[in-house]
Design an enzyme around this catalytic site. Sequence first.
Site, short mmCIF file in Angstrom:
data_model
loop_
_atom_site.label_atom_id
_atom_site.label_comp_id
_atom_site.label_asym_id
_atom_site.label_seq_id
_atom_site.Cartn_x
_atom_site.Cartn_y
_atom_site.Cartn_z
N CYS A 273 0.82 -1.08 -0.13
CA CYS A 273 -0.30 0.05 0.23
C CYS A 273 0.41 1.29 0.40
CB CYS A 273 -0.99 -0.50 1.01
SG CYS A 273 -1.78 -1.53 1.15
N HIS B 192 -2.42 8.25 6.06
CA HIS B 192 -2.53 7.25 5.48
C HIS B 192 -4.05 6.60 6.06
CE1 HIS B 192 -1.76 3.13 4.28
NE2 HIS B 192 -1.92 2.26 4.96
N GLU C 150 0.57 6.23 13.01
CA GLU C 150 0.73 7.11 12.56
C GLU C 150 0.88 8.28 12.93
OE1 GLU C 150 -1.92 7.85 8.60
OE2 GLU C 150 -0.41 8.75 7.73
N LYS D 36 -9.28 8.31 2.86
CA LYS D 36 -9.77 6.49 3.00
C LYS D 36 -10.94 6.54 2.90
CE LYS D 36 -5.11 4.51 2.19
NZ LYS D 36 -4.58 5.46 2.66
N HIS E 262 -9.97 1.87 0.28
CA HIS E 262 -8.20 1.61 0.60
C HIS E 262 -7.97 1.56 -0.99
CE1 HIS E 262 -3.95 1.53 0.97
NE2 HIS E 262 -3.77 0.41 2.30
N PHE F 96 1.58 -3.33 4.43
CA PHE F 96 2.61 -4.37 5.03
C PHE F 96 3.50 -5.12 4.05
CE2 PHE F 96 -2.20 -6.30 4.82
CZ PHE F 96 -2.39 -5.59 5.71
#
Lengths: 411, 81
Positions: free
Chosen positions: A162, A302, A313, A334, A339, A399
């Site tokens: 991502c 994010h 974050e 998002k 996402h 990831f």
Amino acid sequence: MTRKVVITGLGATTPIGGDVPTMWNNALKGVSGARTLEDDWVAKYELPVHFAARCSTPALDVLSRVEAKRMDPSTQFGVIAAREAWADSGITDFDKDRLAVAFATGIGGVWTLLDAWDTLKEKGPRRVLPMTVPMLMPNGVAAAVSLDLGARAGAHTPVSACASGTEALHLGLDLIRSGKADVVMCGGAEAAIHPMPLAAFASMQALSRRNDDPQGASRPYDTGRDGFVMGEGAGALVLEAEEHALARGARIYGELAGTSVTADAYHITAPDPAGLGATRALKAAMFDGRIQPEDVVHVNAHATSTPVGDKPEYTALRAALGSHVDNVAVSATKSQMGHLLGASGAVEAVLTVLAVYDRKAPVTINLENQDPEIPLDVVTSARDLPAGNIVALSNSFGFGGHNAVIAVRSV
Amino acid sequence: MASNEEILAGLAEIVNEETGLAPEAVELDKSFTEDLDIDSISMMTIVVNAEEKFGVRIPDEEVKNLKTVGDAVSFIAGAQA
């Protein structure tokens, strides 16, 4: 002297708009692109998640049938966004040997791969289409964009889950600064609303299960957040050496002032709870762009809406910006479009560039009870950003422990 | 058993589906590569679709001999016989 790199073209196809003007208009209004999936495979495979955020404009409304046949859906979205960005840049006369492509994906041609596997099992090897390999390869989208534009200075595909879309901008900036290209078509594309990835993401408890309320499911920073909403689409940005843009009298949206990529080396999927990798990425992008915390007015976070992801974050933002983080308008887009995985960084970069250019921060929806452990100034209705020289940041994490950050400065 | 006219019409439909070429452009004397601008990957897709449509097998080593639309029609007609 370091070459200055500017952004001169934008393109997108997303769950909240099939082009940049529509997406931006909706992003400032605050709409949700999530819908209940009507596909028969949801019940057939007893998927635990019944909704996703599909592109609002189907690719076949834009591309010809014959064109689309040779592209995986992810590539279709990428080509649509890249064409819009290219037309938007107004570039007509250029050296193809100096135009590069850095177009990312997180997963690649998953529809093509699994369709071909079904065909092999049901009909045998003869029926597996000869275009299968070029359609499923992850570099398919970069290759198709390169072919479409005639870009010959290299076609690259950063893959970092991502964070991929943001990493494409990091690479694009490097290609121009190092003199390998004058113009780079950067972006990211993803089309993974397929039962297998939905099952796999659900299996790792990453997806929201708010099946009775798809539009309320993506709720970053809310205490009721329970996972992300799968989206799809693409974003594209034309990066250009400043002198190249000035020479042709281009409209300049902003400067890509700094970028960075770091790795957590902590866990294959879990974010480092202390946010150390993300902090280093934020600091490195700011250092790269000669940016002080006080310059930063806006962050496109994010913030995927997972219980474990949103907080580190915040920790990283506070570590990198210090107490100035309290003065920064944070948007979690998002919440609106879900996402987009490998495309999310590219689409959010488009939103970040527009925020700086139009001096407006887009909206975070579904924030009803803000997590007290994440005391950010979250933008819940469109907000004006200040005049003068401003900087906005966009974060993406993937990831594998990938962290990527870009910094956009007003011009 | 399909007549040559039916095979031509069926082939034209398959070519149209793959390339977007108008079915009436697919004539017996047209070369797949020279006239219709069909590349090897599209050609293999057309061959596989033709096999399914006409219930024949077109061996890979035969494909290179199918230079014109007429060659393909004759081969399919022969394979059906």
